[in-house]
Motif scaffolding. Structure first.
Motif, mmCIF file in Angstrom:
data_model
loop_
_atom_site.group_PDB
_atom_site.id
_atom_site.type_symbol
_atom_site.label_atom_id
_atom_site.label_comp_id
_atom_site.label_asym_id
_atom_site.label_seq_id
_atom_site.Cartn_x
_atom_site.Cartn_y
_atom_site.Cartn_z
ATOM 1 N N GLY A 179 16.949 43.257 36.975
ATOM 2 C CA GLY A 179 17.171 44.604 36.489
ATOM 3 C C GLY A 179 17.086 44.752 34.989
ATOM 4 N N ARG A 180 17.102 43.635 34.261
ATOM 5 C CA ARG A 180 16.945 43.693 32.811
ATOM 6 C C ARG A 180 15.467 43.554 32.462
ATOM 7 N NH1 ARG A 180 20.367 40.477 28.944
ATOM 8 N NH2 ARG A 180 20.512 42.507 27.902
ATOM 9 N N THR A 181 15.084 44.086 31.320
ATOM 10 C CA THR A 181 13.703 43.943 30.888
ATOM 11 C C THR A 181 13.521 42.635 30.108
ATOM 12 O OG1 THR A 181 14.001 45.050 28.753
ATOM 13 C CG2 THR A 181 13.511 46.445 30.671
ATOM 14 N N VAL A 223 10.580 45.129 33.950
ATOM 15 C CA VAL A 223 11.869 44.786 34.544
ATOM 16 C C VAL A 223 11.727 43.493 35.347
ATOM 17 C CG1 VAL A 223 13.645 45.520 36.175
ATOM 18 C CG2 VAL A 223 12.620 47.182 34.599
ATOM 19 N N ASN A 225 12.649 40.957 38.225
ATOM 20 C CA ASN A 225 13.142 41.091 39.591
ATOM 21 C C ASN A 225 13.715 39.772 40.108
ATOM 22 O OD1 ASN A 225 12.166 43.858 40.000
ATOM 23 N ND2 ASN A 225 10.114 42.928 39.913
#
Length: 376
Positions: A179-181, A223, A225
């Motif tokens: 969820g983080r880039t 993002v 995954n």
């Protein structure tokens, strides 16, 4: 407690010995003088480098006379109290209406062969040719022979910054989450590089999923995954000026691609083969050949698209380069990366990189963080 080797700088005696070695190397390679422009070479020989944009700053090291440092008059105050002053190097200056190349030509007198460092801008090199009435030649061979073999304190500085980047890799689980880039993770890593003892981050590659198949992808707004491999290649200079460079490939949770674990294990095996080949008396290309053979025999040869390694020191990429065709004989004190990789377009990439020092006793690893893909 901070390792003092992170801030080590050469003594005046160390620098004086390096300058004497440069003077001798100039004569041995048939040069009347070697001219060094701002950059890592200048820092190596006089303990400091200060660029002057289009204005000429240059160390001139004649084979048969004392070296001198030409600097623009407006920048001379910046050299006050510097290692160059402590060395007693004469610093002739020039003002903007004057010709610094003529200044150098007049001081050298008649010459028949001049060498310049690898990174001298063409505008300076060509101006020296015009004023000295000769073709300047690369002095890379003379300079690299001195810089490739690291002394005891240089090795300690590289080991200290290697340990600092290991500490950053040990913290990756703090930031690498679904969820983080890539950019968000990269920003956290960049801050940690400084926190763990570096002067600054020089590069932060965070390449998730298919981006990992691009060896020099840096980071993006993509993002990350769950189940994706993420290549993290990071490094920078310590206050000493010596660089770190280490790569690990992680995966968040169970790998989504069924081939990832097999490819990762293969790259680990190839890296170990390269490390084992990094012995005094072997050639630089033998390290590449040994690692590449493992990957080629497994059928992934077309996807190993880089050399296996590069030297490291005051530059993150310097001689000796571990690549096919480089017959340089490895000697104790040479330090370089061993970083085989497999890059599968549209799927993922795997690279594992450590810094290795050649010693009389065999290869010495300067990185020790775990190489498996699981996050601790």
């Amino acid at each position: 407690m901070t390792d003092p080797a992170l801030t080590w700088t050469p003594t005046t005696d160390d620098l004086r010995a390096r300058l004497e070695s440069l003077r001798s190397a100039a004569g041995d390679h048939g040069f009347d003088a070697v001219i060094v422009s701002p950059g890592a070479d200048l820092r190596y020989f006089i303990g400091r480098s200060q660029g002057s944009h289009e204005r000429l700053t240059a160390l001139v090291a004649p084979a048969e006379a004392d070296p001198f440092l030409v600097v623009p008059a407006l920048e001379r105050p910046g050299w006050t109290g510097s290692s160059a002053e402590r060395l007693g190097i004469e610093m002739p200056t020039w003002e903007d209406h004057e010709d610094p190349y003529r200044l150098v030509a007049d001081r050298l007198g008649p010459v028949s062969a001049i060498g310049v460092d690898d990174f001298m801008p063409a505008m300076h090199a060509l101006s020296f040719e015009n004023h000295l009435h000769l073709h300047v030649s690369p002095a890379a061979e003379a300079i690299r022979a001195l810089r490739m073999r690291k002394g005891r304190q240089e090795l300690a500085a590289l080991a200290a910054v290697g340990a600092a980047i290991d500490r950053v890799h040990a913290r990756i689980a703090e930031w690498l989450r679904p969820g983080r880039t890539e950019s968000e993770v990269g920003d956290d890593i960049a801050r940690a590089i400084v926190e763990e003892g570096h002067e600054r981050p020089d590069f932060v590659i965070v390449a998730s999923g298919p981006n990992g198949a691009s060896p020099h992808h840096e980071q993006s707004k993509r993002v990350i995954n769950a189940g994706e491999p993420v290549v993290i290649d990071i490094g920078g200079p310590a206050p000493s000026g010596y660089f770190s460079d280490s790569t690990r490939t992680y995966c968040i949770g169970e790998p989504a691609d069924r081939d990832f674990a097999t490819v990762h294990a293969l790259v680990r095996k190839a890296q170990q083969a390269g490390i084992d080949a990094a012995c005094a008396g072997s050639s630089a290309e033998s390290v590449d050949i040994a690692a590449r053979a493992v990957i080629t025999e497994a059928g992934y040869g077309p996807y190993f698209i880089t050399r296996v390694g590069h030297g490291i020191g005051l530059e993150v990429h310097e001689h000796p380069f571990e690549v096919r065709g480089n017959t340089t004989i490895l000697e104790p004190g040479m330090v370089f990366s061993v970083e085989p990789g497999i890059y599968l377009p549209g799927r993922f990439g795997v690279r594992i990189e450590d810094i290795v020092a050649v010693s009389a006793e065999g290869p010495r690893l300067l990185n020790h963080s775990p190489r498996d893909w699981t996050l601790v």
